[in-house]
Design a protein around this motif. Structure first.
Motif, PDB file in Angstrom:
ATOM      1  N   PRO A   4       0.768  -1.246   0.000  1.00  0.00           N
ATOM      2  CA  PRO A   4       0.000   0.000   0.000  1.00  0.00           C
ATOM      3  C   PRO A   4       0.802   1.302   0.000  1.00  0.00           C
ATOM      4  CG  PRO A   4       0.177  -0.814   2.224  1.00  0.00           C
ATOM      5  CD  PRO A   4       0.921  -1.800   1.360  1.00  0.00           C
ATOM      6  N   VAL A   5       2.148   1.254   0.060  1.00  0.00           N
ATOM      7  CA  VAL A   5       2.893   2.511   0.143  1.00  0.00           C
ATOM      8  C   VAL A   5       2.681   3.352  -1.115  1.00  0.00           C
ATOM      9  CG1 VAL A   5       5.193   3.518   0.339  1.00  0.00           C
ATOM     10  CG2 VAL A   5       4.571   1.551   1.745  1.00  0.00           C
ATOM     11  N   GLY A   6       2.638   2.704  -2.291  1.00  0.00           N
ATOM     12  CA  GLY A   6       2.334   3.419  -3.517  1.00  0.00           C
ATOM     13  C   GLY A   6       3.524   3.784  -4.371  1.00  0.00           C
ATOM     14  N   LEU A   7       4.699   3.181  -4.142  1.00  0.00           N
ATOM     15  CA  LEU A   7       5.869   3.479  -4.967  1.00  0.00           C
ATOM     16  C   LEU A   7       5.807   2.696  -6.279  1.00  0.00           C
ATOM     17  CD1 LEU A   7       8.776   3.382  -2.350  1.00  0.00           C
ATOM     18  CD2 LEU A   7       7.512   5.378  -3.174  1.00  0.00           C
ATOM     19  N   ALA A   8       6.402   3.250  -7.321  1.00  0.00           N
ATOM     20  CA  ALA A   8       6.561   2.512  -8.565  1.00  0.00           C
ATOM     21  C   ALA A   8       7.609   1.413  -8.371  1.00  0.00           C
ATOM     22  CB  ALA A   8       6.971   3.458  -9.688  1.00  0.00           C
ATOM     23  N   ALA A   9       7.602   0.428  -9.285  1.00  0.00           N
ATOM     24  CA  ALA A   9       8.538  -0.691  -9.156  1.00  0.00           C
ATOM     25  C   ALA A   9       9.982  -0.206  -9.149  1.00  0.00           C
ATOM     26  CB  ALA A   9       8.313  -1.694 -10.281  1.00  0.00           C
ATOM     27  N   GLY A  10      10.302   0.771 -10.007  1.00  0.00           N
ATOM     28  CA  GLY A  10      11.659   1.297 -10.042  1.00  0.00           C
ATOM     29  C   GLY A  10      12.040   2.001  -8.766  1.00  0.00           C
ATOM     30  N   ASP A  11      11.102   2.767  -8.189  1.00  0.00           N
ATOM     31  CA  ASP A  11      11.383   3.458  -6.929  1.00  0.00           C
ATOM     32  C   ASP A  11      11.533   2.468  -5.781  1.00  0.00           C
ATOM     33  OD1 ASP A  11      11.269   5.892  -8.226  1.00  0.00           O
ATOM     34  OD2 ASP A  11       9.111   6.147  -7.864  1.00  0.00           O
ATOM     35  N   ALA A  12      10.718   1.411  -5.793  1.00  0.00           N
ATOM     36  CA  ALA A  12      10.875   0.367  -4.773  1.00  0.00           C
ATOM     37  C   ALA A  12      12.241  -0.295  -4.892  1.00  0.00           C
ATOM     38  CB  ALA A  12       9.763  -0.672  -4.914  1.00  0.00           C
ATOM     39  N   GLY A  13      12.712  -0.460  -6.146  1.00  0.00           N
ATOM     40  CA  GLY A  13      14.052  -1.006  -6.348  1.00  0.00           C
ATOM     41  C   GLY A  13      15.134  -0.106  -5.800  1.00  0.00           C
ATOM     42  N   LEU A  14      14.937   1.204  -5.934  1.00  0.00           N
ATOM     43  CA  LEU A  14      15.907   2.150  -5.376  1.00  0.00           C
ATOM     44  C   LEU A  14      15.961   2.043  -3.857  1.00  0.00           C
ATOM     45  CD1 LEU A  14      15.289   5.344  -7.550  1.00  0.00           C
ATOM     46  CD2 LEU A  14      17.353   3.927  -7.490  1.00  0.00           C
ATOM     47  N   VAL A  15      14.803   1.880  -3.220  1.00  0.00           N
ATOM     48  CA  VAL A  15      14.778   1.727  -1.767  1.00  0.00           C
ATOM     49  C   VAL A  15      15.551   0.472  -1.356  1.00  0.00           C
ATOM     50  CG1 VAL A  15      13.293   1.329   0.237  1.00  0.00           C
ATOM     51  CG2 VAL A  15      12.619   2.996  -1.499  1.00  0.00           C
ATOM     52  N   MET A  16      15.429  -0.587  -2.156  1.00  0.00           N
ATOM     53  CA  MET A  16      16.125  -1.828  -1.830  1.00  0.00           C
ATOM     54  C   MET A  16      17.631  -1.719  -2.053  1.00  0.00           C
ATOM     55  SD  MET A  16      13.785  -3.676  -0.621  1.00  0.00           S
ATOM     56  CE  MET A  16      14.730  -5.175  -0.403  1.00  0.00           C
ATOM     57  N   MET A  17      18.108  -0.565  -2.563  1.00  0.00           N
ATOM     58  CA  MET A  17      19.547  -0.328  -2.646  1.00  0.00           C
ATOM     59  C   MET A  17      20.143  -0.037  -1.272  1.00  0.00           C
ATOM     60  SD  MET A  17      20.978  -0.362  -5.748  1.00  0.00           S
ATOM     61  CE  MET A  17      22.288   0.864  -5.744  1.00  0.00           C
ATOM     62  N   LEU A  18      19.296   0.315  -0.306  1.00  0.00           N
ATOM     63  CA  LEU A  18      19.808   0.724   1.006  1.00  0.00           C
ATOM     64  C   LEU A  18      20.650  -0.350   1.689  1.00  0.00           C
ATOM     65  CD1 LEU A  18      16.663   2.671   2.298  1.00  0.00           C
ATOM     66  CD2 LEU A  18      18.907   3.642   1.747  1.00  0.00           C
ATOM     67  N   PRO A  19      20.261  -1.618   1.647  1.00  0.00           N
ATOM     68  CA  PRO A  19      21.144  -2.617   2.283  1.00  0.00           C
ATOM     69  C   PRO A  19      22.309  -3.054   1.405  1.00  0.00           C
ATOM     70  CG  PRO A  19      19.140  -3.672   1.513  1.00  0.00           C
ATOM     71  CD  PRO A  19      18.973  -2.208   1.252  1.00  0.00           C
ATOM     72  N   THR A  20      22.369  -2.544   0.159  1.00  0.00           N
ATOM     73  CA  THR A  20      23.374  -3.033  -0.784  1.00  0.00           C
ATOM     74  C   THR A  20      24.795  -2.682  -0.365  1.00  0.00           C
ATOM     75  OG1 THR A  20      21.823  -2.933  -2.631  1.00  0.00           O
ATOM     76  CG2 THR A  20      24.171  -2.903  -3.157  1.00  0.00           C
ATOM     77  N   LEU A  21      25.047  -1.418  -0.039  1.00  0.00           N
ATOM     78  CA  LEU A  21      26.410  -0.995   0.293  1.00  0.00           C
ATOM     79  C   LEU A  21      26.980  -1.757   1.489  1.00  0.00           C
ATOM     80  CD1 LEU A  21      28.799   0.800  -0.265  1.00  0.00           C
ATOM     81  CD2 LEU A  21      27.742   2.590   1.130  1.00  0.00           C
ATOM     82  N   PRO A  22      26.261  -1.865   2.626  1.00  0.00           N
ATOM     83  CA  PRO A  22      26.838  -2.653   3.726  1.00  0.00           C
ATOM     84  C   PRO A  22      27.019  -4.124   3.372  1.00  0.00           C
ATOM     85  CG  PRO A  22      24.587  -1.969   4.228  1.00  0.00           C
ATOM     86  CD  PRO A  22      25.013  -1.196   3.021  1.00  0.00           C
ATOM     87  N   MET A  23      26.155  -4.656   2.496  1.00  0.00           N
ATOM     88  CA  MET A  23      26.317  -6.057   2.104  1.00  0.00           C
ATOM     89  C   MET A  23      27.562  -6.262   1.256  1.00  0.00           C
ATOM     90  SD  MET A  23      22.396  -7.233   1.277  1.00  0.00           S
ATOM     91  CE  MET A  23      22.930  -8.787   0.582  1.00  0.00           C
ATOM     92  N   LEU A  24      27.996  -5.228   0.541  1.00  0.00           N
ATOM     93  CA  LEU A  24      29.211  -5.334  -0.262  1.00  0.00           C
ATOM     94  C   LEU A  24      30.470  -5.084   0.561  1.00  0.00           C
ATOM     95  CD1 LEU A  24      28.073  -3.435  -3.494  1.00  0.00           C
ATOM     96  CD2 LEU A  24      28.267  -5.899  -3.163  1.00  0.00           C
ATOM     97  N   VAL A  25      30.351  -4.272   1.603  1.00  0.00           N
ATOM     98  CA  VAL A  25      31.524  -3.851   2.374  1.00  0.00           C
ATOM     99  C   VAL A  25      31.795  -4.766   3.566  1.00  0.00           C
ATOM    100  CG1 VAL A  25      32.454  -1.997   3.808  1.00  0.00           C
ATOM    101  CG2 VAL A  25      31.293  -1.448   1.664  1.00  0.00           C
ATOM    102  N   MET A  26      30.739  -5.187   4.252  1.00  0.00           N
ATOM    103  CA  MET A  26      30.917  -5.881   5.529  1.00  0.00           C
ATOM    104  C   MET A  26      31.604  -7.244   5.433  1.00  0.00           C
ATOM    105  SD  MET A  26      30.134  -3.696   7.679  1.00  0.00           S
ATOM    106  CE  MET A  26      30.262  -4.713   9.151  1.00  0.00           C
ATOM    107  N   PRO A  27      31.464  -8.027   4.338  1.00  0.00           N
ATOM    108  CA  PRO A  27      32.240  -9.274   4.288  1.00  0.00           C
ATOM    109  C   PRO A  27      33.741  -9.030   4.406  1.00  0.00           C
ATOM    110  CG  PRO A  27      30.507  -9.327   2.652  1.00  0.00           C
ATOM    111  CD  PRO A  27      30.504  -7.945   3.223  1.00  0.00           C
ATOM    112  N   THR A  28      34.233  -7.966   3.748  1.00  0.00           N
ATOM    113  CA  THR A  28      35.657  -7.634   3.854  1.00  0.00           C
ATOM    114  C   THR A  28      36.013  -7.202   5.270  1.00  0.00           C
ATOM    115  OG1 THR A  28      35.666  -6.932   1.541  1.00  0.00           O
ATOM    116  CG2 THR A  28      37.490  -6.190   2.923  1.00  0.00           C
ATOM    117  N   VAL A  29      35.132  -6.424   5.881  1.00  0.00           N
ATOM    118  CA  VAL A  29      35.370  -5.984   7.262  1.00  0.00           C
ATOM    119  C   VAL A  29      35.437  -7.183   8.194  1.00  0.00           C
ATOM    120  CG1 VAL A  29      34.419  -4.672   9.190  1.00  0.00           C
ATOM    121  CG2 VAL A  29      34.313  -3.732   6.866  1.00  0.00           C
ATOM    122  N   GLY A  30      34.504  -8.120   8.021  1.00  0.00           N
ATOM    123  CA  GLY A  30      34.507  -9.311   8.870  1.00  0.00           C
ATOM    124  C   GLY A  30      35.767 -10.129   8.700  1.00  0.00           C
TER     125      GLY A  30
END
Length: 244
Positions: free
Chosen positions: A149-175
């Motif tokens: 019900p939030v009302g975002l377009a599919a592309g905008d919802a995809g942009l929101v799902m970018m939020l966990p992307t950066l830590p998921m790319l960086v944290m394996p190296t940190v660990g």
């Protein structure tokens, strides 16, 4: 695989929004054909002693898991007391029981059941399952919730799902760096699982008027936990297998 897991939701949102949902499935055809063709260029390695293929174990395991998937799917629609669902549950039990019996007798089992008796290995396996379950629900259902019900377009919802992307790319190296400097892997995975649990608990405050900024905290925390666990849990589990 990690990059695909991190970027997949965002890229699929853009494809669906700009090119349609059919392209989201068709986009895998060409890369799949290229990968299949590439297998013919890879030099094959052979073991000194060729093990006997555990055909019976493979068949019963695949059949049992497939039947379990069908049971879960049909159970939600027909009801768990439906005769069909009950019959499927019996089939699942029979197939997986047969798999265990076959694996105990096989000379080259596809699953070494002795690993189940290794407490440390099972602990890392449970951590991997917890990580997968903790992120899979968000990955599966949050994009749909952001569209309705939030009302975002599919592309905008995809942009929101970018939020966990950066830590998921960086944290394996940190660990990995933390472990190489003497940090206990158990402490790292505990912190990772707490971050995953915290991110999911934070997402319990979802409401139709939520903004991408309001999702930044829980999604970044969730991505950091998944990235930290992904860089740790597989290697530690394999270490337990090699030591055993």
């Amino acid at each position: 695989a990690g990059i695909g897991l991190a970027l997949g939701p965002s890229l699929s949102g853009w494809m669906v929004d700009g090119l349609g949902w059919r392209f989201g499935f068709g986009a895998f055809v060409l890369p799949g054909l290229i990968l299949f063709a590439g297998t013919w260029l890879i030099r094959e390695t052979r073991a000194e002693v060729t093990p006997r293929i555990d055909v019976a174990g493979a068949v019963t395991l695949v059949a049992g898991l497939a039947t379990f998937t069908i049971t879960v799917t049909r159970g939600s629609s027909l009801g768990w007391t439906s005769p069909l669902v009950l019959a499927l549950l019996i089939c699942v039990g029979c197939l997986l029981t047969a798999f265990v019996v076959i694996e105990r007798r096989a000379t080259s089992p596809i699953l070494n059941l002795s690993l189940i008796r290794q407490r440390r290995f099972m602990g890392w396996l449970l951590a991997a399952v917890t990580m997968a379950v903790g992120f899979a629900g968000v990955l599966s259902f949050l994009p749909s919730y952001l569209q309705d019900p939030v009302g975002l377009a599919a592309g905008d919802a995809g942009l929101v799902m970018m939020l966990p992307t950066l830590p998921m790319l960086v944290m394996p190296t940190v660990g990995g760096q933390l472990i190489s400097r003497g940090a206990p892997p158990v402490v790292i995975i505990a912190v990772a699982l707490f971050a995953i649990a915290g991110g999911n608990a934070w997402l319990a405050s979802l409401h139709p008027a939520i903004t991408p900024l309001g999702l930044a905290g829980p999604l970044v925390l969730l991505g950091a936990g998944v990235g930290l666990a992904a860089g740790n849990v597989d290697a530690q589990a394999m270490n337990e297998v090699s030591q055993g």
